[in-house]
Design a protein around this motif. Structure first.
Motif, short mmCIF file in Angstrom:
data_model
loop_
_atom_site.label_atom_id
_atom_site.label_comp_id
_atom_site.label_asym_id
_atom_site.label_seq_id
_atom_site.Cartn_x
_atom_site.Cartn_y
_atom_site.Cartn_z
N PRO A 24 -4.81 88.98 39.08
CA PRO A 24 -4.23 87.80 38.41
C PRO A 24 -4.45 86.48 39.15
O PRO A 24 -4.51 85.43 38.52
CB PRO A 24 -2.74 88.14 38.34
CG PRO A 24 -2.67 89.62 38.46
CD PRO A 24 -3.80 90.00 39.37
N SER A 25 -4.58 86.54 40.49
CA SER A 25 -4.61 85.29 41.26
C SER A 25 -5.88 85.10 42.08
O SER A 25 -6.02 84.06 42.75
CB SER A 25 -3.40 85.22 42.19
OG SER A 25 -3.34 86.36 43.03
N HIS A 26 -6.79 86.05 42.06
CA HIS A 26 -8.04 85.95 42.81
C HIS A 26 -9.20 86.19 41.86
O HIS A 26 -9.12 87.02 40.95
CB HIS A 26 -8.11 87.01 43.91
CG HIS A 26 -7.14 86.83 45.03
ND1 HIS A 26 -7.53 86.75 46.35
CD2 HIS A 26 -5.78 86.73 45.03
CE1 HIS A 26 -6.46 86.62 47.12
NE2 HIS A 26 -5.38 86.60 46.33
N ASP A 27 -10.32 85.49 42.09
CA ASP A 27 -11.59 85.88 41.48
C ASP A 27 -12.20 86.95 42.37
O ASP A 27 -12.22 86.81 43.61
CB ASP A 27 -12.53 84.68 41.37
CG ASP A 27 -12.08 83.69 40.31
OD1 ASP A 27 -11.47 84.13 39.32
OD2 ASP A 27 -12.32 82.48 40.48
N LEU A 28 -12.68 88.03 41.78
CA LEU A 28 -13.08 89.21 42.54
C LEU A 28 -14.56 89.49 42.46
O LEU A 28 -15.18 89.39 41.40
CB LEU A 28 -12.31 90.44 42.03
CG LEU A 28 -10.79 90.39 42.14
CD1 LEU A 28 -10.18 91.60 41.45
CD2 LEU A 28 -10.35 90.32 43.60
N ILE A 29 -15.12 89.88 43.62
CA ILE A 29 -16.45 90.45 43.71
C ILE A 29 -16.26 91.86 44.25
O ILE A 29 -15.76 92.04 45.37
CB ILE A 29 -17.37 89.63 44.64
CG1 ILE A 29 -17.47 88.18 44.16
CG2 ILE A 29 -18.75 90.27 44.73
CD1 ILE A 29 -18.15 87.26 45.17
N LEU A 30 -16.62 92.85 43.46
CA LEU A 30 -16.36 94.25 43.82
C LEU A 30 -17.66 94.97 44.13
O LEU A 30 -18.56 95.02 43.30
CB LEU A 30 -15.62 94.95 42.67
CG LEU A 30 -14.32 94.26 42.20
CD1 LEU A 30 -13.67 95.07 41.09
CD2 LEU A 30 -13.36 94.07 43.37
N THR A 31 -17.74 95.52 45.32
CA THR A 31 -18.98 96.16 45.74
C THR A 31 -18.85 97.68 45.71
O THR A 31 -17.77 98.25 45.84
CB THR A 31 -19.40 95.72 47.16
OG1 THR A 31 -18.69 96.49 48.13
CG2 THR A 31 -19.16 94.25 47.37
N GLY A 32 -19.97 98.30 45.55
CA GLY A 32 -20.07 99.75 45.56
C GLY A 32 -21.52 100.13 45.37
O GLY A 32 -22.42 99.27 45.38
N ARG A 33 -21.75 101.41 45.17
CA ARG A 33 -23.11 101.90 44.98
C ARG A 33 -23.52 101.90 43.50
O ARG A 33 -24.57 102.42 43.15
CB ARG A 33 -23.22 103.31 45.55
CG ARG A 33 -23.13 103.36 47.07
CD ARG A 33 -23.03 104.77 47.58
NE ARG A 33 -21.77 105.40 47.21
CZ ARG A 33 -21.42 106.64 47.53
NH1 ARG A 33 -22.25 107.39 48.23
NH2 ARG A 33 -20.25 107.13 47.17
#
Length: 226
Positions: A24-33
């Motif tokens: 809700p309060s952060h813009d997210l960059i989500l990493t994985g394979r």
């Protein structure tokens, strides 16, 4: 303007729980394979996926090109392979140290200019094994002791630039990784005896959202007595 938070190992366990708490309060960059789990989580949260192979840090610079702002970096990804020192060959040690220590060091190095601009946070999700090494945990504990050293050195180096560096040491947490650990130990997996991933995520979110005049350098969190 929302902070931009990059989380490694985001597709399950603690990583996905943290992403949901921050969304809700952060813009997210989500990493994985890659894969369906990461894609589904990014769709659910409106996050940006970032595919990284943590065994190949030489590929990070190209993967990060054009990424834009990064305020907070959360090192959550990790691997564990238990066994006595007398039996674990160098390939296990090399793989464990590469993913748990070398990859965080290189990713931090490449993202530091962005984090400095934002006066952001580098948050290391360590382990109780980063404080004490038990029998059979040599390679994993060594990687986590080294991760602690990385965090301690970085904290001193970046203090004058406004970058906060924190380490959280969770105890056993009810995640798929813990299921694999218990299988390697030959024991039963009892999720009710462990920390919930949402509990650890709440601790991490507290560190990231702490007022600017506070540095939470280290926190240990363990399952409460039942």
């Amino acid at each position: 303007m929302k902070p931009v938070t990059l989380i490694t190992g985001a597709s399950g366990g603690i990583g996905s729980a943290l992403a949901r708490q921050l969304a809700p309060s952060h813009d997210l960059i989500l990493t994985g394979r890659g894969g369906a789990a990461l894609e589904a989580l990014c769709t659910e949260l409106g996050a940006r996926p970032l595919i990284l192979d943590l065994t190949r840090p030489e590929t990070f610079e190209r993967a990060l090109a054009g990424l834009g702002r990064v305020t907070h970096l959360v090192h959550n990804a990790g691997v564990v392979d238990l066994g006595p020192v007398a039996e674990q060959e160098h390939a296990v040690w090399t793989h464990t140290l590469a993913v748990n220590t070398v990859a965080p060091a290189e990713l931090t190095r490449l993202l530091l200019p962005r984090i400095r601009e934002e006066r952001g946070t580098v948050l290391f999700v360590n382990s109780g094994a980063g404080q004490r090494a038990n029998a059979g945990w040599g390679s994993y504990a060594a990687s986590k002791f080294a991760l602690r050293a990385l965090a301690d050195a970085l904290r001193e180096e970046e203090a004058g630039r406004g970058v906060r560096v924190s380490t959280v040491y969770p105890g056993r947490t009810a995640t798929p990784m813990q299921q694999r650990v218990r299988a390697q130990e030959g024991g039963e997996y009892d999720a009710g005896s462990y920390l919930g991933p949402e509990t650890v995520a709440a601790t991490l979110a507290f560190v990231l959202n702490a007022p600017r005049d506070a540095l939470v350098s280290e926190i240990s969190v363990r399952p409460a007595p039942r």
